[in-house]
Every structure is written in C-alpha cells, then in structure tokens.
Design an enzyme around this catalytic site. Structure first.
Site, PDB file in Angstrom:
ATOM      1  N   GLY A  18     -36.904  45.502  55.242  1.00  0.00           N
ATOM      2  CA  GLY A  18     -35.924  46.216  56.140  1.00  0.00           C
ATOM      3  C   GLY A  18     -34.959  45.263  56.812  1.00  0.00           C
ATOM      4  N   SER A 141     -31.618  51.097  69.201  1.00  0.00           N
ATOM      5  CA  SER A 141     -31.166  52.400  68.223  1.00  0.00           C
ATOM      6  C   SER A 141     -30.235  53.370  68.899  1.00  0.00           C
ATOM      7  CB  SER A 141     -32.723  53.057  68.079  1.00  0.00           C
ATOM      8  OG  SER A 141     -32.436  54.317  67.692  1.00  0.00           O
ATOM      9  N   TYR A 154     -40.282  56.281  71.465  1.00  0.00           N
ATOM     10  CA  TYR A 154     -39.697  55.213  70.706  1.00  0.00           C
ATOM     11  C   TYR A 154     -38.036  55.449  71.554  1.00  0.00           C
ATOM     12  CZ  TYR A 154     -36.608  53.396  66.916  1.00  0.00           C
ATOM     13  OH  TYR A 154     -35.835  52.589  66.122  1.00  0.00           O
TER      14      TYR A 154
END
Ligand code: NDP
Length: 245
Positions: A18, A141, A154
């Site tokens: 990734g 993120s 998360y």
C-alpha cells in the site's frame, strides 16, 4: 580531500504494501538509506528491501515490529543510530458500530494508529536533535477532521494524529525539525478491499476528482515535503481529490 556526505536515513513504518511501500520506493529513488517495518508480511518486506537495494543502490533494512507495542518499538530503535526522516504510516481500520466494538479492539486500534506516534517520536527526536535537523511525516486521514460513521475509533485516532502533528511541530520548530501530516482521502490499497464494487463506485461518485487516489500520489506528496521550505511545519495537508474540503 572531499568527504563523502553521510547518507540520509529514513524509517517508514508499515512498508510491506500500500501507501508505505510506495513511500519506501520514492525515498529509495531519493537516495535514502532505509529502515522498513511491518507487522507480519515478512516475505513481502524482504523482497521489497532487496529490490530497492538493487535498483537504487541504497542500504535497506527490513524489520518486523509491531508499532503498537512500545517495547517492540524500543527494540527497533536499538538498531537505528541516525535518522533524518520518520514516516509514521502503519495503520489499521475498523468498520462497525461503536457500541459493538470491544475494549480490546479500541485499544489495539489506538495503539497502532496513535500511540505508535508517541513510541516512535520519543526515540526519533533525540537522533534528529543531534543533527539539529529532521522531518516527521504522519499519514492521517480525511476522517481525522470530519469523522466517519461506522469508523469512530479510526476517526478519533486520526484526529489525534492531527493534533499530535500540530503540537509536536510547535515543540520542535526551534530545533529545525518539521512535523507535518498528510490527510489522505480514498486511496487504492488493501485497506479498502472490504468495500464491494458498488460501494467503491458510490464513494468515487462523491469525490470531485471522480477517481480513487493512488499510493504513488501519497509518495509524491511525501517527496514534495522533503523539498518544501523548512518554514512549512505543523500542517495537515489534505490529499483527497477535493473530497472533504
Ligand atoms: P494497508 O492495509 O494497505 O497497509 C498497512 C501497512 O501497515 C502494512 O504494511 C501493514 O503491515 C502495516 N501495519 C499494520 N499494523 C501494523 C502494526 N501493528 N505494526 C507495524 N505495521 C503494521 O494500508 P494503507 O497503505 O492503505 O494505509 C497506510 C496508512 O494510510 C494508514 O495509516 C492508513 O490509516 C492511512 N490511510 C489510508 C487510506 C486509504 O484509503 N487506503 C485513507 C486515509 C489514510 P503487514 O503487512 O505486516 O500487516
């Protein structure tokens, strides 16, 4: 007689696949001596290290280490005597309703996504202070600032990453160490393989750029930060095709 310059050294966590793998490739191309970690994908990490050493003639050391375990991170740093760049990339996701998440699952996610930054930075910073120079790049993120349903843990962990980045940047700016984060949108990696084709299409339709991002684009952003003015610090830089502006 001219002295050979000391090679730049980077640690990239979660480099077996990734985004981390793409960052490792970009740094090898920049001539960095590399320490690469992952938790379990030993074969993939070793193969990557060999490939990068051969193609770019850089020293590359693969190390299995659970970044969510303070002792394992201490052991990892006992092998590192010099560091100019730390990329905190290793991360895990958890999809599900918050009230159905166990305490163990919550703690595990926080350990890997947030506590790991403390475990690495507390050992990386003294090495950077020795040189009065260094860069720390945290992979965050979009959910860290706006939050996602079914991804509360998360989102909270990445919100923590963003605040950690800003606070540490202030602490380290006088020492010429820059701390920034890249807040990724939807990037094409294993982390999103659980989405069905239909779900991916729906997500993509919400992204103004009308496509999913590539790991190589995150790596390109890391590369840009390496060459950015040292006055750029404490920033959470969105890389999301205009998704969550
Ligand atoms: P992948 O699942 O593709 O890769 C995760 C990497 O992290 C692997 O190398 C894995 O190693 C490693 N890793 C996981 N847990 C640990 C651990 N405890 N200790 C050490 N290494 C670990 O994820 P991505 O490449 O997508 O994610 C990389 C980062 O980017 C994460 O921080 C993620 O939150 C962030 N991100 C990703 C987005 C996306 O859409 N993909 C969007 C926004 C942010 P192993 O192979 O051994 O499991």
């Amino acid at each position: 007689m001219q002295q050979t310059p000391t090679p730049k050294t980077a640690l990239v966590t979660g480099a077996s696949r990734g985004i981390g793998r793409a960052i490792a490739e970009a740094l090898a191309a920049e001539g960095y001596r590399l320490y690469l970690t992952c938790k379990t994908s030993e074969k993939e990490l070793t193969q990557l290290s060999h490939r990068l050493s051969e193609n770019f003639h850089v020293e590359c050391t693969p190390i299995l280490a659970d970044m969510g375990d303070a002792k394992a991170v201490e052991q990892l740093f006992s092998q590192i005597d010099d560091l100019t760049l730390l990329v905190n990339n290793a991360g895990i996701s958890h999809i599900g309703l918050l009230h159905q998440m166990s305490v163990q699952e919550w703690q595990r996610l926080m350990n890997v996504n947030l506590n790991a930054l403390f475990y690495t930075c507390r050992l990386a910073v003294p090495l950077m202070l020795q040189r009065h120079a260094g860069k720390i790049i945290n992979i965050s993120s979009v959910w860290g600032s706006c939050g996602a349903s079914m991804e509360v843990a998360y989102s909270a962990s990445k919100g923590g990453v963003n605040a950690f980045t800003k606070a540490l940047a202030k602490e380290l700016a006088p020492s010429n160490i820059q701390v920034n984060a890249i807040a990724c949108g939807l990037i094409d990696t294993d982390m999103n393989r659980h989405f069905s084709e239909e779900e991916m299409e729906m997500l993509q339709s919400e992204i103004p750029a009308d496509r999913i991002g590539q790991p190589s684009e995150v790596a390109e952003m890391v590369r840009s930060l390496l060459h950015a003015p040292s006055y750029l610090t404490g920033q959470v830089i969105g890389l999301d095709g205009g998704w969550q502006m």
